[in-house]
Scaffold this motif. Sequence first.
Motif, PDB file in Angstrom:
ATOM      1  N   ALA A   4       0.888  -1.200  -0.150  1.00 30.24           N
ATOM      2  CA  ALA A   4      -0.092  -0.012  -0.026  1.00 30.24           C
ATOM      3  C   ALA A   4       0.975   1.156   0.135  1.00 30.24           C
ATOM      4  O   ALA A   4       2.080   1.233   0.456  1.00 30.24           O
ATOM      5  CB  ALA A   4      -0.781  -0.122   1.259  1.00 30.24           C
ATOM      6  N   PRO A   5       0.422   2.361  -0.448  1.00 29.33           N
ATOM      7  CA  PRO A   5       1.030   3.589  -0.584  1.00 29.33           C
ATOM      8  C   PRO A   5       1.715   3.746   0.934  1.00 29.33           C
ATOM      9  O   PRO A   5       1.035   4.060   1.931  1.00 29.33           O
ATOM     10  CB  PRO A   5       0.321   4.391  -0.826  1.00 29.33           C
ATOM     11  N   GLY A   6       3.093   4.295   0.936  1.00 28.89           N
ATOM     12  CA  GLY A   6       3.689   4.580   2.074  1.00 28.89           C
ATOM     13  C   GLY A   6       4.168   3.429   3.066  1.00 28.89           C
ATOM     14  O   GLY A   6       4.522   3.694   4.051  1.00 28.89           O
ATOM     15  N   ASN A   7       3.675   2.148   2.728  1.00 27.70           N
ATOM     16  CA  ASN A   7       4.005   0.948   3.523  1.00 27.70           C
ATOM     17  C   ASN A   7       4.928   0.255   2.769  1.00 27.70           C
ATOM     18  O   ASN A   7       5.532   0.264   1.489  1.00 27.70           O
ATOM     19  CB  ASN A   7       2.711   0.186   3.752  1.00 27.70           C
ATOM     20  N   GLU A   8       5.642  -0.779   3.611  1.00 31.78           N
ATOM     21  CA  GLU A   8       6.468  -1.815   2.947  1.00 31.78           C
ATOM     22  C   GLU A   8       5.849  -2.847   2.151  1.00 31.78           C
ATOM     23  O   GLU A   8       4.434  -3.504   2.623  1.00 31.78           O
ATOM     24  CB  GLU A   8       7.350  -2.387   3.995  1.00 31.78           C
ATOM     25  N   ARG A   9       6.511  -3.420   1.259  1.00 29.36           N
ATOM     26  CA  ARG A   9       5.933  -4.733   0.677  1.00 29.36           C
ATOM     27  C   ARG A   9       5.895  -6.068   1.603  1.00 29.36           C
ATOM     28  O   ARG A   9       6.788  -6.412   2.381  1.00 29.36           O
ATOM     29  CB  ARG A   9       6.936  -4.805  -0.345  1.00 29.36           C
ATOM     30  N   GLU A  10       4.785  -6.565   1.963  1.00 30.90           N
ATOM     31  CA  GLU A  10       4.462  -7.705   2.533  1.00 30.90           C
ATOM     32  C   GLU A  10       4.079  -8.822   1.576  1.00 30.90           C
ATOM     33  O   GLU A  10       3.205  -8.795   0.991  1.00 30.90           O
ATOM     34  CB  GLU A  10       3.291  -7.157   3.555  1.00 30.90           C
ATOM     35  N   LEU A  11       4.554 -10.004   2.391  1.00 38.04           N
ATOM     36  CA  LEU A  11       4.042 -11.128   1.970  1.00 38.04           C
ATOM     37  C   LEU A  11       2.824 -11.739   2.028  1.00 38.04           C
ATOM     38  O   LEU A  11       2.263 -11.451   3.313  1.00 38.04           O
ATOM     39  CB  LEU A  11       5.136 -12.214   2.652  1.00 38.04           C
ATOM     40  N   VAL A  12       2.094 -11.956   1.022  1.00 38.05           N
ATOM     41  CA  VAL A  12       0.496 -12.440   1.143  1.00 38.05           C
ATOM     42  C   VAL A  12       0.473 -14.108   0.923  1.00 38.05           C
ATOM     43  O   VAL A  12      -0.142 -14.802   1.834  1.00 38.05           O
ATOM     44  CB  VAL A  12      -0.238 -11.699  -0.197  1.00 38.05           C
ATOM     45  N   ALA A  13       1.242 -14.547  -0.017  1.00 38.41           N
ATOM     46  CA  ALA A  13       1.305 -16.028  -0.303  1.00 38.41           C
ATOM     47  C   ALA A  13       2.406 -16.227  -1.090  1.00 38.41           C
ATOM     48  O   ALA A  13       2.628 -15.618  -1.750  1.00 38.41           O
ATOM     49  CB  ALA A  13      -0.171 -16.438  -0.934  1.00 38.41           C
ATOM     50  N   GLN A  14       2.964 -17.641  -0.505  1.00 38.37           N
ATOM     51  CA  GLN A  14       3.979 -18.213  -1.436  1.00 38.37           C
ATOM     52  C   GLN A  14       3.865 -19.554  -1.597  1.00 38.37           C
ATOM     53  O   GLN A  14       3.691 -20.249  -0.501  1.00 38.37           O
ATOM     54  CB  GLN A  14       5.383 -17.693  -0.575  1.00 38.37           C
ATOM     55  N   ILE A  15       4.455 -19.908  -2.678  1.00 37.86           N
ATOM     56  CA  ILE A  15       4.575 -21.448  -2.757  1.00 37.86           C
ATOM     57  C   ILE A  15       5.996 -22.013  -3.369  1.00 37.86           C
ATOM     58  O   ILE A  15       6.475 -21.192  -4.476  1.00 37.86           O
ATOM     59  CB  ILE A  15       3.444 -21.967  -3.870  1.00 37.86           C
ATOM     60  N   THR A  16       6.602 -22.896  -2.646  1.00 37.92           N
ATOM     61  CA  THR A  16       7.753 -23.337  -3.250  1.00 37.92           C
ATOM     62  C   THR A  16       7.794 -24.539  -4.213  1.00 37.92           C
ATOM     63  O   THR A  16       6.655 -25.051  -4.340  1.00 37.92           O
ATOM     64  CB  THR A  16       8.843 -23.805  -1.928  1.00 37.92           C
ATOM     65  N   THR A  17       8.952 -24.600  -4.645  1.00 34.95           N
ATOM     66  CA  THR A  17       8.990 -25.632  -5.737  1.00 34.95           C
ATOM     67  C   THR A  17       8.369 -27.127  -5.353  1.00 34.95           C
ATOM     68  O   THR A  17       7.842 -27.805  -5.919  1.00 34.95           O
ATOM     69  CB  THR A  17      10.526 -25.941  -6.198  1.00 34.95           C
ATOM     70  N   ASP A  18       8.740 -27.408  -3.803  1.00 32.73           N
ATOM     71  CA  ASP A  18       8.376 -28.576  -3.504  1.00 32.73           C
ATOM     72  C   ASP A  18       7.054 -28.559  -2.676  1.00 32.73           C
ATOM     73  O   ASP A  18       6.456 -29.659  -2.229  1.00 32.73           O
ATOM     74  CB  ASP A  18       9.298 -29.213  -2.301  1.00 32.73           C
ATOM     75  N   GLY A  19       6.091 -27.315  -2.907  1.00 32.84           N
ATOM     76  CA  GLY A  19       4.944 -27.321  -2.671  1.00 32.84           C
ATOM     77  C   GLY A  19       4.682 -26.831  -1.418  1.00 32.84           C
ATOM     78  O   GLY A  19       3.253 -26.620  -1.033  1.00 32.84           O
TER      79      GLY A  19
END
Length: 118
Positions: free
Chosen positions: A40-55
Amino acid sequence: QVQLVESGGGLVQAGGSLRLSCAASESIFSFVAMGWYHQAPGNERELVAQITTDGRITYADSVKGRFTISRDNAKNTVILQMNSLKPEDTNVYYCNAIKIRTAVYNYWGQGTQVTVSS
């Protein structure tokens, strides 16, 4: 050069759904992980979701039970299905991909706007 192209953002009413796609220029198995962040404007980038190669999958607490990350390997695409959207989900969402060789290589898409109206 790695390219990540996002699509699927837009305007939706609270309670609705959106489906974000991130198409990579090469096999998604080239990356140890792919995911989605928001900023969001003025904020840091935050993780929402992540998937790795091994699932292995990680979600931010705020989206657990509502968002689902998945892969379409044949299309070199990672999907973020966003259900039960809330106004506070409004943000710019960025696709992320990570390679590790002798160093960490972090790639980003251009961002796609998600706006959830009250």
